[in-house]
Scaffold this motif. Sequence first.
Motif, PDB file in Angstrom:
ATOM      1  N   ILE A   3     -56.165  -4.969   9.854  1.00  0.00           N
ATOM      2  CA  ILE A   3     -54.917  -4.254   9.244  1.00  0.00           C
ATOM      3  C   ILE A   3     -55.139  -4.917   7.850  1.00  0.00           C
ATOM      4  N   GLY A   4     -55.705  -5.528   6.998  1.00  0.00           N
ATOM      5  CA  GLY A   4     -56.038  -6.021   6.128  1.00  0.00           C
ATOM      6  C   GLY A   4     -57.113  -6.918   5.742  1.00  0.00           C
ATOM      7  N   GLU A   5     -56.926  -7.081   4.377  1.00  0.00           N
ATOM      8  CA  GLU A   5     -58.499  -8.140   4.118  1.00  0.00           C
ATOM      9  C   GLU A   5     -57.774  -9.497   2.896  1.00  0.00           C
ATOM     10  N   PHE A   6     -58.951  -9.891   2.661  1.00  0.00           N
ATOM     11  CA  PHE A   6     -58.467 -11.035   2.467  1.00  0.00           C
ATOM     12  C   PHE A   6     -60.243 -11.341   0.882  1.00  0.00           C
ATOM     13  N   LYS A   7     -59.759 -10.844  -0.452  1.00  0.00           N
ATOM     14  CA  LYS A   7     -60.836 -11.420  -1.552  1.00  0.00           C
ATOM     15  C   LYS A   7     -60.442 -12.689  -2.327  1.00  0.00           C
ATOM     16  N   VAL A   8     -61.479 -13.493  -2.725  1.00  0.00           N
ATOM     17  CA  VAL A   8     -61.365 -13.738  -4.275  1.00  0.00           C
ATOM     18  C   VAL A   8     -60.843 -13.168  -4.947  1.00  0.00           C
ATOM     19  N   VAL A   9     -59.694 -13.138  -5.363  1.00  0.00           N
ATOM     20  CA  VAL A   9     -59.486 -12.702  -7.121  1.00  0.00           C
ATOM     21  C   VAL A   9     -59.507 -13.812  -8.179  1.00  0.00           C
ATOM     22  N   GLY A  15     -54.849 -11.350  -0.563  1.00  0.00           N
ATOM     23  CA  GLY A  15     -54.971 -10.441   0.037  1.00  0.00           C
ATOM     24  C   GLY A  15     -53.757  -9.787   0.917  1.00  0.00           C
ATOM     25  N   TRP A  16     -54.183  -8.566   1.682  1.00  0.00           N
ATOM     26  CA  TRP A  16     -52.501  -8.420   2.387  1.00  0.00           C
ATOM     27  C   TRP A  16     -52.538  -7.561   3.953  1.00  0.00           C
ATOM     28  N   ILE A  17     -52.141  -7.219   3.456  1.00  0.00           N
ATOM     29  CA  ILE A  17     -52.326  -7.259   5.691  1.00  0.00           C
ATOM     30  C   ILE A  17     -50.512  -5.402   5.424  1.00  0.00           C
TER      31      ILE A  17
END
Length: 157
Positions: A3-9, A15-17
């Motif tokens: 339902i989402g993802e997290f990445k280094v920015v 991230g988002w859900i």
Amino acid sequence: MNIGEFKVVNGRMRGWIATRTIDLPQLGLRSVESPNERAPLYEILALNVGNRWVQVGALWEAVARNSTGEAFLQGSIDDPSLPEPLPIALFGDEEEGFRVAWRRQPPRDVFAPVSRGSSRRDYEGGEGGGFGDSTAGSEGGFSGAGNAAELDDAIPF
């Protein structure tokens, strides 16, 4: 279900859900530094309507119980605007990013036997344990020690 993802920015874990009824487009993970071994590894932050970051959850490290023994993060997102906490798990790592998965908890069987164990309390000083003998007779009238005439049946409310 993912339902989402997290990445280094820009050096931060962002991230988002999103589900059919929940859209959290701006989330962040903040590392928790604590000497307490039971502290979470990350706090989950969300950008609120006032453009402020607020904590909405936390993540702890867990290990899969299957033969892989894969380490992952698990926790939940909770906010007064949600009908109930959203349990989530993150798979991956900080370098490649995390996939956010959600799994519905199995419904509780209300007719399943309840195991209460042997946690009966041992009350000191009373015969037979508990609150002692009853002061009510077989007909429901007062039969305990003392004078029944002293009892006031009228209870003001």
